[in-house]
Design a protein around this motif. Sequence first.
Motif, short mmCIF file in Angstrom:
data_model
loop_
_atom_site.label_atom_id
_atom_site.label_comp_id
_atom_site.label_asym_id
_atom_site.label_seq_id
_atom_site.Cartn_x
_atom_site.Cartn_y
_atom_site.Cartn_z
N ASP A 187 0.83 -1.21 0.00
CA ASP A 187 0.00 0.00 0.00
C ASP A 187 0.87 1.26 0.00
N TYR A 188 1.95 1.23 0.77
CA TYR A 188 2.80 2.42 0.89
C TYR A 188 3.48 2.76 -0.43
N TYR A 189 3.95 1.74 -1.15
CA TYR A 189 4.67 1.97 -2.39
C TYR A 189 3.77 1.98 -3.62
N GLY A 190 2.46 1.95 -3.40
CA GLY A 190 1.53 2.16 -4.50
C GLY A 190 1.17 0.95 -5.32
N PHE A 191 1.62 -0.24 -4.91
CA PHE A 191 1.26 -1.44 -5.67
C PHE A 191 -0.17 -1.89 -5.36
N LEU A 192 -0.69 -1.43 -4.22
CA LEU A 192 -2.03 -1.81 -3.79
C LEU A 192 -2.63 -0.64 -3.04
N SER A 193 -3.84 -0.26 -3.36
CA SER A 193 -4.49 0.86 -2.68
C SER A 193 -5.58 0.33 -1.77
N LEU A 194 -5.24 0.22 -0.47
CA LEU A 194 -6.23 -0.28 0.49
C LEU A 194 -7.38 0.70 0.65
N SER A 195 -7.10 2.00 0.55
CA SER A 195 -8.17 2.98 0.73
C SER A 195 -9.20 2.88 -0.40
N THR A 196 -8.72 2.62 -1.61
CA THR A 196 -9.65 2.46 -2.74
C THR A 196 -10.49 1.20 -2.58
N ILE A 197 -9.83 0.11 -2.18
CA ILE A 197 -10.57 -1.14 -1.95
C ILE A 197 -11.60 -0.96 -0.85
N SER A 198 -11.20 -0.30 0.23
CA SER A 198 -12.11 -0.06 1.35
C SER A 198 -13.28 0.80 0.93
N SER A 199 -13.00 1.86 0.18
CA SER A 199 -14.06 2.76 -0.27
C SER A 199 -15.07 2.04 -1.17
N ASP A 200 -14.56 1.19 -2.07
CA ASP A 200 -15.46 0.46 -2.97
C ASP A 200 -16.30 -0.57 -2.21
N LEU A 201 -15.65 -1.30 -1.28
CA LEU A 201 -16.37 -2.34 -0.55
C LEU A 201 -17.48 -1.76 0.31
N PHE A 202 -17.14 -0.77 1.13
CA PHE A 202 -18.12 -0.23 2.07
C PHE A 202 -19.09 0.73 1.38
N GLY A 203 -18.66 1.31 0.27
CA GLY A 203 -19.59 2.12 -0.51
C GLY A 203 -20.66 1.28 -1.17
N SER A 204 -20.30 0.04 -1.56
CA SER A 204 -21.28 -0.85 -2.18
C SER A 204 -22.38 -1.25 -1.21
N ILE A 205 -22.07 -1.25 0.09
CA ILE A 205 -23.09 -1.59 1.09
C ILE A 205 -24.14 -0.50 1.17
N ILE A 206 -23.74 0.76 0.95
CA ILE A 206 -24.72 1.85 0.92
C ILE A 206 -25.62 1.71 -0.29
N GLU A 207 -25.04 1.29 -1.43
CA GLU A 207 -25.84 1.11 -2.63
C GLU A 207 -26.71 -0.14 -2.55
N GLN A 208 -26.17 -1.21 -1.96
CA GLN A 208 -26.91 -2.47 -1.81
C GLN A 208 -26.83 -2.91 -0.35
N PRO A 209 -27.72 -2.42 0.52
CA PRO A 209 -27.65 -2.73 1.96
C PRO A 209 -27.68 -4.22 2.28
N ALA A 210 -28.17 -5.04 1.34
CA ALA A 210 -28.21 -6.48 1.61
C ALA A 210 -26.81 -7.05 1.81
N PHE A 211 -25.77 -6.39 1.25
CA PHE A 211 -24.40 -6.86 1.42
C PHE A 211 -23.95 -6.77 2.87
N ALA A 212 -24.68 -6.01 3.70
CA ALA A 212 -24.32 -5.89 5.13
C ALA A 212 -24.47 -7.21 5.85
N LEU A 213 -25.19 -8.17 5.25
CA LEU A 213 -25.32 -9.48 5.88
C LEU A 213 -24.01 -10.26 5.88
N ILE A 214 -23.08 -9.88 4.99
CA ILE A 214 -21.79 -10.59 4.93
C ILE A 214 -21.02 -10.45 6.24
N PRO A 215 -20.82 -9.22 6.79
CA PRO A 215 -20.15 -9.12 8.10
C PRO A 215 -20.90 -9.85 9.22
#
Length: 491
Positions: A187-215
Amino acid sequence: MIRTLISHSFKQQFRSPVWAKNLVANVFLGFAGVVLSIYVLVLGIFLSEILDSLAPDKEPIQLLNGLIIYYFAVEFFMRFFLQNVPVLAIEPYLHLPMPKRKIVHFMLRKSQVSVFNLISILLFTPFAFREVLTTHGATATLGWLVMIFGLAFTIHFLTILFKKKLNEQPNLVLIIAGLFSVVGGLDYYGFLSLSTISSDLFGSIIEQPAFALIPVVLWFVSYRANYSFLVNNTYPEEISTKKKKSKISGDFAFLKRFGRIGEMIALELKLIIRHKRPRSALMISGFLLLYGLIFYPEEQYQQMNWIFLFVGIFITGTFFLQYGQFLLSWESGYFDFVLTRKVKFRQYFESKYYLFLATSTISFVLSLAYGYFGAQIIFINLAAYLFNIGVNVFFVMRIALFNPKKIDLSKRAAFNYEGVGAAQFLIALPVMFLPYVIYAPFLILGIGEYGLLLLGVLGLIGFLLRDKWLDFITKNFIKNRHKIAAGFRAQ
């Protein structure tokens, strides 16, 4: 039956012989907990404004979704060191006509009343109602909160399972630390963006609240994993066996070649590995080797590299700073035996010194990797290492003899302040300020390299005169040993 177990839990606390002794500490901790809860709640209420000031060009909910993964990663480490494993004096119940599964369920459900779970609720609930509800509606708000609570309780049970498994597989710490280091590095050297992954994952729960059942499913799975582990490893014969024999005791046979001092170092290592609080000090020392990553990569600290000396002192001396400050307290439970066994007191302190020398040397060797950020860091860490093994370690050992307090090794590591006294506050003065007293004049004159050289030379001289230091510490101990022993008995 549950009512009976709850009653027994309260009686165990209030009928304990140390309840009255710890009453003031418990009241203080309770008050501190209330104040902390209020602070977290206020932070949650104004979280939108804080995020908006940090990144005005982003929506607060989008920014927070990108940070949630970091929040829970930090929370995992905090839980590992501070969260207690659910404890119930289960052995007296196992021979009674009580279903073991109900006892285990009670232990796990009771453990969910945790300060870390409360922090997640107080921090994110006000934000959800202020930000998510007004922009995405009630359904999205409910799904987002369910996701937060599901993850919090999942990490809660994963931490418990991890700490349980750690007793059987100590290498798990290295595996987890390596995993987090690799992911953090990517993440630090830019090979992987954890913030982007996190934003997409948790943003999808707002769009599709049914995904909240996964946690929620992960919460249930982690709960069942703990339940299965406890049910399969909770038998009277296993409990009695574990009391007699530790799986991670270690023999350290190679140390016997160093004679009596090597044998005493082996005993010290067994004490560290077999008990929670000293073992926690060792693990924290390992994690704090990464302390340099906070300072070395940042450009603003390159212009104020005087702070690197503090980092070097801390990295190369973190173990003896934590463990050595309770030099005698670790053995306070059997201190009379320490005074009467067939071991010279000089050998007793010599073995402790060489243990600290070995750990500091290992820390320095590992810190050579920081040379990636500049050769100057290696020079600073070398000076700090020499000063630690030649001066600071003897200050720590000497001050630790000042009115030491008793420590019960059978107690938990988290929120355990036994052994803490005036000596622990005095230790910080020479260890952290003395190097700067020597280094600062040279730094002001613009010749800081000579100050570092002087620190290294003084440390090397102190190391060569270690026998004189150890004789001084031993004589002081012999003079006050009966007073120290009487103090341990009185506590």
